[in-house]
Enzyme design. Structure first.
Site, PDB file in Angstrom:
ATOM      1  N   LYS A 131      18.078 -17.847 -23.134  1.00 18.28           N
ATOM      2  CA  LYS A 131      17.645 -18.286 -21.803  1.00 18.28           C
ATOM      3  C   LYS A 131      16.398 -17.517 -21.383  1.00 18.28           C
ATOM      4  O   LYS A 131      16.317 -16.303 -21.541  1.00 18.28           O
ATOM      5  CB  LYS A 131      18.751 -18.057 -20.780  1.00 18.28           C
ATOM      6  CG  LYS A 131      18.473 -18.671 -19.402  1.00 18.28           C
ATOM      7  CD  LYS A 131      19.694 -18.506 -18.503  1.00 18.28           C
ATOM      8  CE  LYS A 131      19.531 -19.276 -17.203  1.00 18.28           C
ATOM      9  NZ  LYS A 131      18.499 -18.679 -16.351  1.00 18.28           N
TER      10      LYS A 131
ATOM     11  N   THR B 121      -3.104  12.355  15.564  1.00 17.58           N
ATOM     12  CA  THR B 121      -3.517  13.730  15.876  1.00 17.58           C
ATOM     13  C   THR B 121      -3.041  14.709  14.806  1.00 17.58           C
ATOM     14  O   THR B 121      -3.777  15.605  14.382  1.00 17.58           O
ATOM     15  CB  THR B 121      -2.982  14.152  17.259  1.00 17.58           C
ATOM     16  OG1 THR B 121      -3.542  13.294  18.251  1.00 17.58           O
ATOM     17  CG2 THR B 121      -3.340  15.595  17.565  1.00 17.58           C
TER      18      THR B 121
ATOM     19  N   SER C 288     -12.927  13.214  18.213  1.00 18.24           N
ATOM     20  CA  SER C 288     -11.570  13.145  18.747  1.00 18.24           C
ATOM     21  C   SER C 288     -10.730  12.409  17.712  1.00 18.24           C
ATOM     22  O   SER C 288     -11.260  11.597  16.934  1.00 18.24           O
ATOM     23  CB  SER C 288     -11.547  12.379  20.075  1.00 18.24           C
ATOM     24  OG  SER C 288     -10.229  11.990  20.417  1.00 18.24           O
ATOM     25  N   THR C 289      -9.449  12.690  17.700  1.00 21.57           N
ATOM     26  CA  THR C 289      -8.547  11.884  16.868  1.00 21.57           C
ATOM     27  C   THR C 289      -8.755  10.406  17.146  1.00 21.57           C
ATOM     28  O   THR C 289      -8.702   9.563  16.245  1.00 21.57           O
ATOM     29  CB  THR C 289      -7.078  12.265  17.154  1.00 21.57           C
ATOM     30  OG1 THR C 289      -6.858  13.594  16.706  1.00 21.57           O
ATOM     31  CG2 THR C 289      -6.117  11.324  16.466  1.00 21.57           C
ATOM     32  N   ASN C 290      -9.043  10.078  18.406  1.00 15.88           N
ATOM     33  CA  ASN C 290      -9.076   8.681  18.842  1.00 15.88           C
ATOM     34  C   ASN C 290     -10.233   7.875  18.282  1.00 15.88           C
ATOM     35  O   ASN C 290     -10.150   6.634  18.241  1.00 15.88           O
ATOM     36  CB  ASN C 290      -9.108   8.621  20.367  1.00 15.88           C
ATOM     37  CG  ASN C 290      -7.905   9.283  20.993  1.00 15.88           C
ATOM     38  OD1 ASN C 290      -6.911   9.516  20.321  1.00 15.88           O
ATOM     39  ND2 ASN C 290      -7.992   9.603  22.281  1.00 15.88           N
TER      40      ASN C 290
ATOM     41  N   THR D 193       6.029 -35.866  -4.233  1.00 15.96           N
ATOM     42  CA  THR D 193       5.986 -35.478  -2.827  1.00 15.96           C
ATOM     43  C   THR D 193       7.414 -35.359  -2.331  1.00 15.96           C
ATOM     44  O   THR D 193       8.264 -36.192  -2.662  1.00 15.96           O
ATOM     45  CB  THR D 193       5.219 -36.511  -1.982  1.00 15.96           C
ATOM     46  OG1 THR D 193       5.831 -37.791  -2.129  1.00 15.96           O
ATOM     47  CG2 THR D 193       3.760 -36.602  -2.437  1.00 15.96           C
TER      48      THR D 193
ATOM     49  N   SER E 129      18.712 -13.559 -19.694  1.00 13.41           N
ATOM     50  CA  SER E 129      20.121 -13.405 -19.372  1.00 13.41           C
ATOM     51  C   SER E 129      20.773 -12.400 -20.306  1.00 13.41           C
ATOM     52  O   SER E 129      20.386 -12.269 -21.473  1.00 13.41           O
ATOM     53  CB  SER E 129      20.840 -14.752 -19.495  1.00 13.41           C
ATOM     54  OG  SER E 129      22.236 -14.605 -19.344  1.00 13.41           O
ATOM     55  N   SER E 130      21.776 -11.704 -19.774  1.00 12.38           N
ATOM     56  CA  SER E 130      22.550 -10.786 -20.605  1.00 12.38           C
ATOM     57  C   SER E 130      23.740 -11.482 -21.250  1.00 12.38           C
ATOM     58  O   SER E 130      24.436 -10.894 -22.072  1.00 12.38           O
ATOM     59  CB  SER E 130      23.049  -9.618 -19.744  1.00 12.38           C
ATOM     60  OG  SER E 130      23.911 -10.107 -18.718  1.00 12.38           O
TER      61      SER E 130
END
Length: 489
Positions: free
Chosen positions: A349, A126, A165-167, A212, A343-344
């Site tokens: 990597k 609404t 209507s909003t509905n 698997t 990586s830091s």
């Protein structure tokens, strides 16, 4: 424009609501709108209903204007309603033209700053409906040379909301917004499928060890692996497209509960005709208007399929991480593009960052689908009050799926490579050919060789050749036969 939020902090929201109530509905309704001691500027196009919503629903911080395609869909409904009411004689040409002109202006996005109700406002839509009604009415007044707040020309309820209507309006806007947002979903999935199809052709003869339960299984081709990914993505693309078409069946014209109360004869036919022309799609009324008002199951089905699609991307992303793992101390059969440092602290990597991002998106999509499912289930009696949550979450994760499929294609799949030598090494070092020897030598005899290879830390093929089950020159042809699906057709 003086910001409403700043004004509220200065004078208090209760004073804002009290004063706006007085000026919008009291004897001074046409003389201007004020916030406490501060005058609401003439270019503020929202009104009392919008202000109430701001006070009541400070939830997400995202406005309805931030919901992709929602406001455009809602505006087109208002425009179609004005045209329909003009056609059946319920609106004068002057009022209808003013509403249409205001709607077309709003569709440009210039007035999004006035559509400020929270995306999760708790009134079943609404507040969203009235926010737009007020903006249209005030813009129509301004276009006619009248001040904002003067509703004698075009009223938010009596004229902009006429026959609605909003509905019935909000569920229709939600469906049309989701339909438009999901337009690129099938394409994104098909483009990713096409990328895997290229890899399928490229590696149609590349042998690898199938696995698997993450354990060595039997020989297969990398083309078969990529073809499996292609097939599931194409299937999801087909289902998404089928389900999104169901969103073009809407409850418009049902007004409050489905009876069409307060709409005039001919209105429903006319609004569907005009809305279809504006959307450039055939919009259809629900076969049963009461079903259409009560249920959002079409949204729930699309949501579930988007989650299924995300789950398949999740599975594929996991596979790519496993196949590229190592690359020295694990599987290492494919190499993903090195698009950033991994990586830091560890030089050189490279991490599977795109598959990881795709998995994270899938986690989020799964959670959002759960929220959508609960909201769709929670409809009570004649309407579902939780449509705005459905709209907010479904649009969000449809876009997330589209972007996930796109970055997986562009930043990962297109440039991944297969290490054919590593594939052959892993295959030859495994027990992958054991199952292929069972028909000729029996399960127990072949199993004994597998156990011996394990106990003696030797390869299965070495012992099988040593015991005369196959010759050195038979290995490659046997692997090819094991991967040949045509034998079983």
């Amino acid at each position: 424009m003086l910001e409403l939020g700043r004004t509220c902090r200065l004078v208090g929201i209760s004073r804002v609501v009290e004063t706006l109530e007085s000026y919008c509905h009291g004897p001074n309704a046409n003389r201007g709108r004020y916030l406490g001691k501060k005058e609401l500027p003439a270019d503020a196009l929202y009104g009392i209903n919008t202000v109430r919503a701001l006070e009541n629903f400070p939830l997400t911080g995202r406005t309805i204007a931030a919901l992709p395609q929602f406001v455009p869909a809602l505006v087109m409904i208002k425009e179609a309603a004005a045209l329909a009411n003009l056609e059946i004689g319920a609106l004068s040409a002057q009022k209808a033209e003013a509403i249409v002109e205001a709607c077309q202006e709003i569709r440009t996005g210039k007035y999004d700053v006035h559509l400020i109700v929270d995306a999760l406002e708790g009134s079943g839509g609404t507040s969203s409906n009235m926010n737009l009604n007020e903006v249209i009415a005030n813009l129509a007044a301004r276009l006619a040379g009248k001040p904002a707040g003067d509703y004698t020309f075009v009223h938010p309820n009596d004229h902009v909301n006429l026959g609605q209507s909003t509905n019935d309006v909000i569920p229709t806007a939600i469906k049309l917004a989701v339909f438009r947002v999901s337009e690129g979903t099938s394409l994104a999935l098909m483009q990713l499928a096409a990328a895997f199809s290229e890899k399928k052709i490229q590696h149609s003869q590349t042998l690898r060890l199938g696995r698997t339960c993450l354990q060595d299984a039997v020989p297969m081709l990398f083309g078969q692996t990529f073809g499996g990914y292609q097939a599931v993505l194409e299937r999801h693309a087909k289902y998404v497209e089928q389900l999104r078409r169901q969103l073009l069946v809407v409850p418009l014209g049902g007004t409050a509960v489905g009876t069409g109360l307060n709409s005039r004869p001919g209105y429903k036919r006319a609004i569907f005709q005009h809305l279809s022309a504006l959307i450039c799609q055939e919009i259809k009324p629900a076969a049963d208007p009461f079903d259409g008002m009560q249920n959002l199951d079409a949204c729930a089905r699309l949501s579930a399929e988007v989650r299924h699609s995300a789950n398949s991307l999740w599975k594929i992303a996991n596979d790519l991480m496993v196949l590229s793992s190592g690359p020295v101390a694990a599987v290492g059969e494919i190499a993903l593009p090195a698009i950033q440092a991994g990586s830091s602290i560890m030089p050189g990597k490279v991490n599977p960052v795109v598959p990881i991002a795709v998995c994270q998106a899938a986690f989020a999509i799964s959670g959002n689908d759960a929220a959508v499912a609960m909201a769709c289930q929670q409809g009570l009696l004649e309407i579902n009050c939780y449509g705005m949550l459905v709209c907010d979450r479904l649009i969000d994760f449809i876009i997330l799926l589209q972007r996930s499929a796109t970055i997986l294609r562009e930043r990962c799949v297109r440039s991944l490579t297969v290490d054919e030598e590593r594939c052959q090494q892993n295959l030859l070092a495994s027990t992958g050919l054991a199952a292929a020897l069972v028909p000729e030598f029996g399960y127990a005899n072949v199993a004994a060789i597998v156990r011996a290879a394990h106990d003696e830390h030797r390869s299965f093929l070495e012992i099988a050749i040593e015991r005369g089950l196959l010759g050195q020159n038979d290995v490659h042809s046997l692997m090819r036969r094991a991967a040949d699906v045509s034998r079983a057709e």
